[in-house]
Design a protein around this motif. Structure first.
Motif, PDB file in Angstrom:
ATOM      1  N   GLY A   1       0.766  -1.225   0.000  1.00  9.48           N
ATOM      2  CA  GLY A   1       0.000   0.000   0.000  1.00  9.48           C
ATOM      3  C   GLY A   1       0.802   1.282   0.000  1.00  9.48           C
ATOM      4  O   GLY A   1       1.891   1.363  -0.576  1.00  9.48           O
ATOM      5  N   ARG A   2       0.284   2.287   0.706  1.00  8.49           N
ATOM      6  CA  ARG A   2       0.855   3.632   0.704  1.00  8.49           C
ATOM      7  C   ARG A   2       0.839   4.221   2.103  1.00  8.49           C
ATOM      8  O   ARG A   2       0.241   3.655   3.028  1.00  8.49           O
TER       9      ARG A   2
ATOM     10  N   VAL B   1      -8.443   6.023   8.091  1.00 12.18           N
ATOM     11  CA  VAL B   1      -7.514   5.091   7.459  1.00 12.18           C
ATOM     12  C   VAL B   1      -6.292   4.949   8.350  1.00 12.18           C
ATOM     13  O   VAL B   1      -5.996   5.828   9.179  1.00 12.18           O
ATOM     14  N   THR B   2      -5.566   3.846   8.183  1.00 21.27           N
ATOM     15  CA  THR B   2      -4.386   3.622   9.019  1.00 21.27           C
ATOM     16  C   THR B   2      -3.291   2.883   8.256  1.00 21.27           C
ATOM     17  O   THR B   2      -3.575   2.109   7.333  1.00 21.27           O
TER      18      THR B   2
ATOM     19  N   TYR C   1     -10.375  -3.912   7.355  1.00 17.18           N
ATOM     20  CA  TYR C   1     -10.591  -2.981   8.454  1.00 17.18           C
ATOM     21  C   TYR C   1     -10.059  -3.550   9.773  1.00 17.18           C
ATOM     22  O   TYR C   1     -10.088  -4.759  10.013  1.00 17.18           O
ATOM     23  N   VAL C   2      -9.537  -2.649  10.595  1.00 13.81           N
ATOM     24  CA  VAL C   2      -9.194  -2.970  11.982  1.00 13.81           C
ATOM     25  C   VAL C   2      -9.913  -1.965  12.875  1.00 13.81           C
ATOM     26  O   VAL C   2     -10.226  -0.849  12.437  1.00 13.81           O
ATOM     27  N   LYS C   3     -10.189  -2.362  14.111  1.00 13.95           N
ATOM     28  CA  LYS C   3     -10.864  -1.463  15.048  1.00 13.95           C
ATOM     29  C   LYS C   3      -9.853  -0.845  16.002  1.00 13.95           C
ATOM     30  O   LYS C   3      -9.089  -1.551  16.664  1.00 13.95           O
ATOM     31  N   ILE C   4      -9.836   0.487  16.023  1.00 11.03           N
ATOM     32  CA  ILE C   4      -8.998   1.229  16.953  1.00 11.03           C
ATOM     33  C   ILE C   4      -9.927   2.065  17.825  1.00 11.03           C
ATOM     34  O   ILE C   4     -10.679   2.904  17.302  1.00 11.03           O
TER      35      ILE C   4
ATOM     36  N   ASN D   1     -13.847   1.595  13.236  1.00 12.70           N
ATOM     37  CA  ASN D   1     -13.252   0.906  12.092  1.00 12.70           C
ATOM     38  C   ASN D   1     -12.341   1.834  11.298  1.00 12.70           C
ATOM     39  O   ASN D   1     -12.731   2.959  10.959  1.00 12.70           O
ATOM     40  N   TYR D   2     -11.136   1.327  10.992  1.00 13.89           N
ATOM     41  CA  TYR D   2     -10.170   2.056  10.152  1.00 13.89           C
ATOM     42  C   TYR D   2      -9.758   1.168   8.989  1.00 13.89           C
ATOM     43  O   TYR D   2      -9.460  -0.022   9.178  1.00 13.89           O
ATOM     44  N   LEU D   3      -9.737   1.751   7.815  1.00 15.98           N
ATOM     45  CA  LEU D   3      -9.321   1.023   6.626  1.00 15.98           C
ATOM     46  C   LEU D   3      -7.799   0.953   6.571  1.00 15.98           C
ATOM     47  O   LEU D   3      -7.115   1.978   6.659  1.00 15.98           O
ATOM     48  N   VAL D   4      -7.250  -0.244   6.423  1.00 15.05           N
ATOM     49  CA  VAL D   4      -5.802  -0.404   6.317  1.00 15.05           C
ATOM     50  C   VAL D   4      -5.382  -0.035   4.887  1.00 15.05           C
ATOM     51  O   VAL D   4      -5.820  -0.651   3.922  1.00 15.05           O
ATOM     52  N   ILE D   5      -4.521   0.992   4.782  1.00 13.27           N
ATOM     53  CA  ILE D   5      -4.062   1.449   3.456  1.00 13.27           C
ATOM     54  C   ILE D   5      -2.574   1.158   3.225  1.00 13.27           C
ATOM     55  O   ILE D   5      -2.072   1.349   2.115  1.00 13.27           O
ATOM     56  N   GLY D   6      -1.888   0.725   4.266  1.00 11.61           N
ATOM     57  CA  GLY D   6      -0.463   0.454   4.100  1.00 11.61           C
ATOM     58  C   GLY D   6       0.105  -0.374   5.235  1.00 11.61           C
ATOM     59  O   GLY D   6      -0.416  -0.359   6.358  1.00 11.61           O
ATOM     60  N   VAL D   7       1.173  -1.105   4.930  1.00  7.80           N
ATOM     61  CA  VAL D   7       1.933  -1.860   5.933  1.00  7.80           C
ATOM     62  C   VAL D   7       3.402  -1.520   5.729  1.00  7.80           C
ATOM     63  O   VAL D   7       3.911  -1.616   4.610  1.00  7.80           O
TER      64      VAL D   7
END
Length: 414
Positions: free
Chosen positions: A144-145, A158-159, A180-183, A187-193
């Motif tokens: 991702g980014r 997003v995260t 998605y992960v919950k923080i 809910n936050y969309l995962v856009i990068g690792v």
């Protein structure tokens, strides 16, 4: 040049060396030790420098980090021990007043939260950031980014998560992007690792979310936990740090001489200390190496003087049989060059082998702060050429002593 390929010349040199084996060996060791030290110490200095560069590899090294603490001096009606926070207003003031000095400025907010993905969870740091953070400390993205301006403007949920967080929260080989992960139960969309840096890392395993989103979710208003500031090229980083702290003290009604109200780390200043140490180490290396080389070359000169003294009668016979002073001089000089060349080559080979062992040990042990300890080939060639030059120069003294002796006096020598 014929004398170089004359077998008689080399037989005489071999005979002289063989006759004085111990003395010759000690002399060679003296020169060998000098160039060995030079190679090993220069290589070690380069290894330390490489390790240092790797440590700060992805970080803007001319950076200052600033945060607030508690005052230690009463001022303008405020008591000692007052606590306060940086604000977004501070950020705008600094950007305006220090536009020529500041290249990048990243306000940051951070907290710790439980992050959940299906039935997997973990407690991690959550950081509200601007995209500029990626310019100060470059992230190595696996998927991702990183955050962008659209995320900031739209307060997007997003995260960007770390590799370790991905491994803990997701199944093996599961694609995290778009999930998605919950923080904090949102809910936050995962856009990068990203892959955590093995260099300087102030965040550890951290989930990055847009600064504006963090401010809205955690209700921080204009509060800023701390800031990272990178200076433009050529800026006096220490002076900039001092001026910025003074400006912030004025904005928050802190006594100008209060040393505890603000905490700061000047990365440029700390790097300058290490750089100075490396420079000093390199200078000491050259000094010790060259001094040892010169001492070894002088030892060769002394050995040859003794050899000439012992061979006075032999030289007299050769002179009487028609040997010219030039041929005798050439032989003595050639012997000196041969000894220095042999010692130099052995020293370089031994030094390179030791650097190889050091590199092997450092590669298998992260506690050893050395990376690729090597010496540039041009430096080795210059040192080797200098050694041969000194060997030739020092050989002139015994060569001259051998040619000034008159044949008749030499024949009478006992």
């Amino acid at each position: 040049m014929k004398f170089l390929f004359d077998s008689d010349t080399w037989q005489e040199i071999y005979g002289s060396i063989r006759k004085n084996r111990i003395r010759t060996a000690i002399t060679i060791i003296g020169v060998l030790w000098g160039i060995f030290l030079l190679v090993v110490l220069l290589g070690a200095a380069r290894g330390v420098e490489n390790g240092f560069n790797k440590l700060f590899g992805n970080f803007a090294t001319n950076s200052v980090f600033v945060w607030t603490q508690a005052t230690d001096t009463p001022f303008k009606g405020f008591q000692e021990g007052r606590r306060f926070s940086l604000t977004m207003n501070d950020i705008e003031v600094l950007k305006t007043e220090y536009s020529d000095e500041i290249k990048l400025l990243a306000p940051r907010n951070q907290t710790s939260n439980l992050i959940v993905k299906d039935f997997k969870s973990g407690n991690f740091q959550v950081s509200g950031d601007y995209p500029v953070l990626d310019q100060i400390q470059k992230k190595q993205l696996l998927y991702g980014r990183f955050l962008n301006e659209n995320d900031i403007l739209s307060t997007a949920k997003v995260t960007v998560i770390s590799e370790d967080m991905y491994k803990q929260l997701f199944d093996k080989d599961e694609m995290p992007i778009g999930q998605y992960v919950k923080i904090n139960s949102i809910n936050y969309l995962v856009i990068g690792v990203y892959k955590p840096s093995n260099t300087i890392n102030f965040d550890g395993d951290c989930a990055y979310i847009p600064f504006t989103t963090f401010r809205k979710v955690y209700n921080t208003a204009n509060k800023v936990d701390w800031m990272m500031i990178t200076a433009n090229e050529g800026t006096n980083i220490e002076q900039m740090e001092s001026d910025i702290l003074l400006t912030l003290k004025g904005l928050h009604k802190v006594h100008p001489e209060d040393e505890r109200a603000f905490g700061s780390v000047n990365l440029g200043k700390e790097i300058g200390k290490v750089t100075g140490f490396i420079t000093g180490m390199q200078f000491l290396t050259w000094f010790v190496g060259i001094a040892t080389l010169i001492a070894g070359v002088f030892a060769i000169g002394n050995i040859l003087l003794i050899t000439v003294k012992e061979r006075t009668k032999e030289i007299g016979i050769r002179r009487a049989l028609g040997a010219t002073p030039k041929s005798i001089r050439q032989q003595i000089i050639l012997e000196s060059v041969f000894l220095t060349t042999t010692a130099g080559m052995l020293g370089i080979i031994l030094g390179s082998f030791v650097l190889f062992l050091i590199d092997s040990a450092a590669s298998s042990n992260e506690d050893i702060p050395l990376i690729n300890p090597t010496v540039n080939i041009p430096i080795i060639l210059i040192a080797f050429a200098t050694l041969i030059f000194l060997g030739t120069l020092i050989g002139l003294i015994p060569a001259h002593m051998a040619t000034v002796v008159k044949p008749i006096e030499a024949l009478r020598e006992e």
